[in-house]
Motif scaffolding. Structure first.
Motif, PDB file in Angstrom:
ATOM      1  N   ILE A   1      -2.130 -15.064   3.385  1.00 20.08           N
ATOM      2  CA  ILE A   1      -1.537 -14.095   2.446  1.00 20.08           C
ATOM      3  C   ILE A   1      -0.021 -13.960   2.569  1.00 20.08           C
ATOM      4  O   ILE A   1       0.619 -13.473   1.646  1.00 20.08           O
ATOM      5  CB  ILE A   1      -2.196 -12.687   2.599  1.00 20.08           C
ATOM      6  CG1 ILE A   1      -2.253 -12.298   4.075  1.00 20.08           C
ATOM      7  CG2 ILE A   1      -3.533 -12.621   1.915  1.00 20.08           C
ATOM      8  CD1 ILE A   1      -2.758 -10.903   4.304  1.00 20.08           C
TER       9      ILE A   1
ATOM     10  N   VAL B   1      -9.039 -11.015  -5.848  1.00 22.65           N
ATOM     11  CA  VAL B   1      -8.167 -10.075  -6.589  1.00 22.65           C
ATOM     12  C   VAL B   1      -8.598  -9.900  -8.056  1.00 22.65           C
ATOM     13  O   VAL B   1      -8.189  -8.942  -8.718  1.00 22.65           O
ATOM     14  CB  VAL B   1      -6.678 -10.498  -6.532  1.00 22.65           C
ATOM     15  CG1 VAL B   1      -6.148 -10.397  -5.131  1.00 22.65           C
ATOM     16  CG2 VAL B   1      -6.482 -11.900  -7.083  1.00 22.65           C
TER      17      VAL B   1
ATOM     18  N   GLY C   1      -0.486  -9.649 -10.170  1.00 22.78           N
ATOM     19  CA  GLY C   1       0.377  -9.799  -8.987  1.00 22.78           C
ATOM     20  C   GLY C   1       1.054 -11.161  -9.015  1.00 22.78           C
ATOM     21  O   GLY C   1       0.709 -12.016  -9.842  1.00 22.78           O
ATOM     22  N   THR C   2       1.976 -11.352  -8.096  1.00 23.53           N
ATOM     23  CA  THR C   2       2.750 -12.610  -8.083  1.00 23.53           C
ATOM     24  C   THR C   2       2.548 -13.411  -6.802  1.00 23.53           C
ATOM     25  O   THR C   2       2.911 -14.584  -6.722  1.00 23.53           O
ATOM     26  CB  THR C   2       4.259 -12.282  -8.172  1.00 23.53           C
ATOM     27  OG1 THR C   2       4.564 -11.402  -7.083  1.00 23.53           O
ATOM     28  CG2 THR C   2       4.605 -11.656  -9.492  1.00 23.53           C
ATOM     29  N   GLY C   3       2.022 -12.783  -5.799  1.00 24.96           N
ATOM     30  CA  GLY C   3       1.859 -13.481  -4.512  1.00 24.96           C
ATOM     31  C   GLY C   3       3.158 -13.545  -3.726  1.00 24.96           C
ATOM     32  O   GLY C   3       3.288 -14.354  -2.805  1.00 24.96           O
TER      33      GLY C   3
ATOM     34  N   ASP D   1      -5.700   1.480   3.634  1.00 22.57           N
ATOM     35  CA  ASP D   1      -6.344   1.860   2.366  1.00 22.57           C
ATOM     36  C   ASP D   1      -7.843   1.679   2.455  1.00 22.57           C
ATOM     37  O   ASP D   1      -8.355   1.139   3.451  1.00 22.57           O
ATOM     38  CB  ASP D   1      -5.737   1.052   1.204  1.00 22.57           C
ATOM     39  CG  ASP D   1      -6.033  -0.429   1.297  1.00 22.57           C
ATOM     40  OD1 ASP D   1      -7.206  -0.803   1.437  1.00 22.57           O
ATOM     41  OD2 ASP D   1      -5.077  -1.245   1.261  1.00 22.57           O
TER      42      ASP D   1
ATOM     43  N   LYS E   1      -2.515  -0.868  -5.483  1.00 26.49           N
ATOM     44  CA  LYS E   1      -2.985  -1.874  -6.446  1.00 26.49           C
ATOM     45  C   LYS E   1      -4.392  -2.376  -6.101  1.00 26.49           C
ATOM     46  O   LYS E   1      -5.237  -2.550  -6.978  1.00 26.49           O
ATOM     47  CB  LYS E   1      -1.998  -3.046  -6.417  1.00 26.49           C
ATOM     48  CG  LYS E   1      -2.092  -3.983  -7.558  1.00 26.49           C
ATOM     49  CD  LYS E   1      -0.837  -4.851  -7.690  1.00 26.49           C
ATOM     50  CE  LYS E   1      -0.612  -5.729  -6.474  1.00 26.49           C
ATOM     51  NZ  LYS E   1       0.483  -6.679  -6.660  1.00 26.49           N
ATOM     52  N   TYR E   2      -4.639  -2.597  -4.819  1.00 31.66           N
ATOM     53  CA  TYR E   2      -5.941  -3.166  -4.424  1.00 31.66           C
ATOM     54  C   TYR E   2      -6.960  -2.081  -4.047  1.00 31.66           C
ATOM     55  O   TYR E   2      -7.927  -2.347  -3.344  1.00 31.66           O
ATOM     56  CB  TYR E   2      -5.744  -4.185  -3.281  1.00 31.66           C
ATOM     57  CG  TYR E   2      -4.912  -5.358  -3.750  1.00 31.66           C
ATOM     58  CD1 TYR E   2      -5.408  -6.231  -4.729  1.00 31.66           C
ATOM     59  CD2 TYR E   2      -3.634  -5.574  -3.279  1.00 31.66           C
ATOM     60  CE1 TYR E   2      -4.634  -7.281  -5.211  1.00 31.66           C
ATOM     61  CE2 TYR E   2      -2.855  -6.617  -3.745  1.00 31.66           C
ATOM     62  CZ  TYR E   2      -3.359  -7.466  -4.717  1.00 31.66           C
ATOM     63  OH  TYR E   2      -2.605  -8.507  -5.207  1.00 31.66           O
TER      64      TYR E   2
ATOM     65  N   GLY F   1       4.958 -10.481  -2.652  1.00 26.18           N
ATOM     66  CA  GLY F   1       5.220  -9.245  -1.899  1.00 26.18           C
ATOM     67  C   GLY F   1       5.133  -9.415  -0.395  1.00 26.18           C
ATOM     68  O   GLY F   1       6.078  -9.075   0.331  1.00 26.18           O
ATOM     69  N   LEU F   2       4.027  -9.968   0.093  1.00 27.08           N
ATOM     70  CA  LEU F   2       3.843 -10.067   1.553  1.00 27.08           C
ATOM     71  C   LEU F   2       4.804 -11.085   2.192  1.00 27.08           C
ATOM     72  O   LEU F   2       5.198 -10.922   3.343  1.00 27.08           O
ATOM     73  CB  LEU F   2       2.393 -10.423   1.888  1.00 27.08           C
ATOM     74  CG  LEU F   2       1.388  -9.275   1.711  1.00 27.08           C
ATOM     75  CD1 LEU F   2      -0.003  -9.721   2.122  1.00 27.08           C
ATOM     76  CD2 LEU F   2       1.785  -8.055   2.528  1.00 27.08           C
TER      77      LEU F   2
ATOM     78  N   ARG G   1      -2.384 -15.913  -3.494  1.00 30.33           N
ATOM     79  CA  ARG G   1      -3.114 -14.707  -3.898  1.00 30.33           C
ATOM     80  C   ARG G   1      -4.549 -14.808  -3.396  1.00 30.33           C
ATOM     81  O   ARG G   1      -5.135 -15.882  -3.368  1.00 30.33           O
ATOM     82  CB  ARG G   1      -3.100 -14.551  -5.420  1.00 30.33           C
ATOM     83  CG  ARG G   1      -1.674 -14.509  -5.996  1.00 30.33           C
ATOM     84  CD  ARG G   1      -1.593 -13.678  -7.243  1.00 30.33           C
ATOM     85  NE  ARG G   1      -1.851 -12.271  -6.986  1.00 30.33           N
ATOM     86  CZ  ARG G   1      -2.519 -11.467  -7.809  1.00 30.33           C
ATOM     87  NH1 ARG G   1      -2.997 -11.940  -8.936  1.00 30.33           N
ATOM     88  NH2 ARG G   1      -2.719 -10.196  -7.500  1.00 30.33           N
ATOM     89  N   GLY G   2      -5.118 -13.663  -3.040  1.00 31.09           N
ATOM     90  CA  GLY G   2      -6.471 -13.631  -2.483  1.00 31.09           C
ATOM     91  C   GLY G   2      -7.521 -14.049  -3.500  1.00 31.09           C
ATOM     92  O   GLY G   2      -7.293 -14.000  -4.711  1.00 31.09           O
TER      93      GLY G   2
ATOM     94  N   ASN H   1       0.790  -2.439  -2.711  1.00 34.97           N
ATOM     95  CA  ASN H   1      -0.407  -3.293  -2.612  1.00 34.97           C
ATOM     96  C   ASN H   1      -1.638  -2.437  -2.350  1.00 34.97           C
ATOM     97  O   ASN H   1      -2.703  -2.646  -2.942  1.00 34.97           O
ATOM     98  CB  ASN H   1      -0.260  -4.292  -1.459  1.00 34.97           C
ATOM     99  CG  ASN H   1       0.459  -5.554  -1.913  1.00 34.97           C
ATOM    100  OD1 ASN H   1       0.724  -5.707  -3.096  1.00 34.97           O
ATOM    101  ND2 ASN H   1       0.754  -6.442  -0.979  1.00 34.97           N
TER     102      ASN H   1
ATOM    103  N   ILE I   1      -9.619  -7.823   2.385  1.00 32.88           N
ATOM    104  CA  ILE I   1      -9.172  -9.236   2.320  1.00 32.88           C
ATOM    105  C   ILE I   1     -10.191 -10.098   3.065  1.00 32.88           C
ATOM    106  O   ILE I   1     -10.604  -9.755   4.182  1.00 32.88           O
ATOM    107  CB  ILE I   1      -7.777  -9.398   2.975  1.00 32.88           C
ATOM    108  CG1 ILE I   1      -6.777  -8.400   2.360  1.00 32.88           C
ATOM    109  CG2 ILE I   1      -7.252 -10.817   2.844  1.00 32.88           C
ATOM    110  CD1 ILE I   1      -5.440  -8.333   3.082  1.00 32.88           C
TER     111      ILE I   1
HETATM  112  P1  ADP Z   1       0.333  -9.962  -4.878  1.00 37.73           P
HETATM  113  O1  ADP Z   1      -0.122  -8.646  -4.437  1.00 37.73           O
HETATM  114  O2  ADP Z   1       1.360  -9.945  -5.900  1.00 37.73           O
HETATM  115  O3  ADP Z   1      -0.777 -10.900  -5.183  1.00 37.73           O
HETATM  116  P2  ADP Z   1       1.199 -10.147  -2.158  1.00 37.73           P
HETATM  117  O4  ADP Z   1       2.007 -11.183  -1.448  1.00 37.73           O
HETATM  118  O5  ADP Z   1       1.703  -8.775  -2.067  1.00 37.73           O
HETATM  119  O6  ADP Z   1       1.043 -10.650  -3.625  1.00 37.73           O
HETATM  120  O7  ADP Z   1      -0.244 -10.215  -1.521  1.00 37.73           O
HETATM  121  C1  ADP Z   1      -0.865 -11.461  -1.308  1.00 37.73           C
HETATM  122  C2  ADP Z   1      -2.354 -11.286  -1.364  1.00 37.73           C
HETATM  123  O8  ADP Z   1      -2.790 -10.485  -0.275  1.00 37.73           O
HETATM  124  C3  ADP Z   1      -2.859 -10.553  -2.571  1.00 37.73           C
HETATM  125  O9  ADP Z   1      -3.052 -11.421  -3.665  1.00 37.73           O
HETATM  126  C4  ADP Z   1      -4.164  -9.975  -2.042  1.00 37.73           C
HETATM  127  O10 ADP Z   1      -5.199 -10.906  -2.146  1.00 37.73           O
HETATM  128  C5  ADP Z   1      -3.915  -9.706  -0.611  1.00 37.73           C
HETATM  129  N1  ADP Z   1      -3.610  -8.284  -0.344  1.00 37.73           N
HETATM  130  C6  ADP Z   1      -2.385  -7.789  -0.020  1.00 37.73           C
HETATM  131  N2  ADP Z   1      -2.468  -6.455   0.251  1.00 37.73           N
HETATM  132  C7  ADP Z   1      -3.773  -6.126   0.094  1.00 37.73           C
HETATM  133  C8  ADP Z   1      -4.511  -4.917   0.240  1.00 37.73           C
HETATM  134  N3  ADP Z   1      -3.933  -3.781   0.578  1.00 37.73           N
HETATM  135  N4  ADP Z   1      -5.836  -4.968   0.006  1.00 37.73           N
HETATM  136  C9  ADP Z   1      -6.449  -6.118  -0.353  1.00 37.73           C
HETATM  137  N5  ADP Z   1      -5.813  -7.287  -0.500  1.00 37.73           N
HETATM  138  C10 ADP Z   1      -4.502  -7.300  -0.295  1.00 37.73           C
END
Ligand code: ADP
Length: 458
Positions: free
Chosen positions: A400, A410, A415-417, A387, A362-363, A419-420, A406-407, A359, A392
């Motif tokens: 999240i 983004v 992404g799929t929403g 990072d 990616k972000y 991971g977290l 998803r934020g 993440n 966020i």
């Molecule tokens: P995905 O990344 O596939 O959207 P996640 O569950 O991993 O799903 O993350 C959920 C949301 O949290 C993301 O859509 C994003 O908005 C926010 N997010 C997670 N990690 C970060 C990060 N390192 N920096 C900024 N936003 C983040």
């Protein structure tokens, strides 16, 4: 056997109802007995009064019989007199059993007996005198005068006995009326209380029944849900297996292609191959995440903590992920503290840190530093992923960890929403905590705290 609180209430209520019913039955039994006794008492008093009246009547007959005999010389009159005298004597005996056994009544009866005997003696004298001398009228008159006087006294005594008997009857009737009244109140009160207790018991039982119904319904729906989630898990396992095989083929083939082509074509021409590889990896990650989440929901996510060297684990992980970073300088490792081993589930820790680091990569579309920080504290092992990416928003920070969320910022980052959500489940299995600090446009820091269990750290 242990009684629940409600069980105790029910048993107590039944006991109380039985007690009240017993009391009511006893009170009504006593009332019936008392009513019967009162009726007997009335009957008895009337019989006594009748005996007194009969006694008086027989006394009058004895007198008129005597007179008839001494005036007319009729033997019939003498017989009438003698029968009346006998009746008087037997009635006195009856009265002895009938009248109220108080000392005053007994005294009156004694007086009555005495007066009666006196009068009977006078009758006897008069009859004997008549049989000796039929013309001794003067002496007969004297006897008659005496007899009339005694009769007056007898009348008074009879009247007193009557009045006293009636008084006793009134008192006894009043007493039984009063006690019947109290017992009737007790009966009504007892019946009302029994009704109240029985109603309360019915209410408690009804509530228990409703509760049990609810619990059974809940158990049924839980069982259904469990069955459904097991089915879902089976389905997901099957699908992910079916997807993983072609994905591995894609990854392997693209890797082989890369190895063949990397000496023949230049780096920019290999870009499409890299895209194929990273998309396949992303898809693989997605399938893994979905499966992990489903396993966690079904309570079937394996948790096997073991002592591992966390420092070398982190370094290996960073090496694995270097491939995903686009612009250097990228992934850096910082360590604070002096331990190197902790008790964790290696697979789950990999899931946690790889998701956070991926993440972070990616972000951070504009590159920047990404740190994996390992800290040693007496009670906890702390992992931080920091990072300098998009950050966020405060509203998103609360949501999240929800699956599929998803934020807002983004934009077109794929992404799929999931991971977290996976990260949170894995942290929870370690009984740990996850928190985030972030500022839009500045960067994000995720902190994972895993508590040490006994012998978790060396
Ligand atoms: P995905 O990344 O596939 O959207 P996640 O569950 O991993 O799903 O993350 C959920 C949301 O949290 C993301 O859509 C994003 O908005 C926010 N997010 C997670 N990690 C970060 C990060 N390192 N920096 C900024 N936003 C983040």
């Amino acid at each position: 056997m242990k009684w629940s609180l409600q069980g105790k209430w029910i048993a107590g209520g039944f006991f109380l109802t039985l007690l009240l019913m017993g009391l009511v039955s006893f009170a009504s039994y006593k009332n019936t007995i008392e009513i019967r006794e009162s009726a007997d008492q009335v009957q008895h008093t009337y019989e006594t009064l009748n005996t007194l009246t009969d006694f008086y009547a027989n006394m009058a007959v004895a007198e008129s019989g005597r007179r008839g005999y001494i005036f007319l010389g009729s033997k019939q009159e003498l017989e009438r007199h003698q029968t009346a005298v006998k009746n008087m004597q037997s009635e006195i005996q009856i009265l002895r059993n009938q009248i109220h056994p108080s000392s005053s009544q007994l005294q009156r009866l004694e007086l009555l007996t005495f007066l009666m005997n006196q009068r009977l003696n006078l009758f006897k004298q008069s009859i004997e005198l008549y049989q000796r001398n039929k013309s001794a009228f003067q002496a007969q008159d004297l006897i008659t005068d005496k007899s009339v006087k005694i009769r007056e006294e007898i009348l008074k005594v009879l009247e007193n006995i009557k009045t006293e008997e009636q008084r006793y009857l009134r008192i006894s009737l009043y007493e039984s009326q009063t006690s019947i009244k109290y017992r009737t109140i007790l009966e009504i009160l007892g019946t009302f209380l029994s009704f109240a207790v029985v109603s309360s018991l019915c209410f408690i039982l009804y509530r228990q029944w409703i509760k049990r119904e609810k619990v059974e319904k809940l158990e049924r729906s839980l069982a259904q849900e469990k069955e459904l989630s097991e089915l879902k898990l089976q389905l997901f396992s099957m699908i992910s297996h079916e997807f993983r095989t072609p994905l591995s083929v894609i990854l392997l083939s693209s890797q082989l292609l890369k190895e063949i082509l990397q000496d023949v074509v230049d780096e920019t021409q290999l870009k499409n191959l890299y895209r194929i590889q990273s998309s396949a990896k992303l898809m693989n990650q997605l399938i893994t995440d979905l499966l992990t989440l489903n396993r966690a929901e079904a309570g079937k996510l394996d948790f096997n903590p073991q002592l591992i060297n966390v420092e070398s684990f982190c370094l290996n992980l960073l090496e694995d992920l270097q491939f995903f970073a686009i612009k250097p300088p990228v992934l850096k490792f910082i360590k604070y503290g002096c331990f190197s081993r902790a008790k964790v589930d290696e697979k789950l820790l990999y899931s946690i840190l790889s998701n956070l680091l991926l993440n972070a990569i990616k972000y951070s579309p504009n590159g920047g530093n990404i740190y994996l920080i390992l800290k040693c504290e007496p009670e906890t092992t702390i992992f931080q992923v920091k990072d300098e990416g998009i950050g966020i928003t405060p509203e998103d920070r609360q949501k999240i960890y929800e699956p599929l969320y998803r934020g807002q910022n983004v934009e077109n980052i794929v992404g799929t929403g999931l991971g977290l959500a996976v990260v949170k489940k894995c942290v929870e299995l370690h009984q740990g905590e996850i928190s985030v600090e972030s500022e839009v446009g500045i960067g994000t820091t995720f902190t994972v705290r895993i508590p040490h269990t006994t012998d978790a750290v060396t």
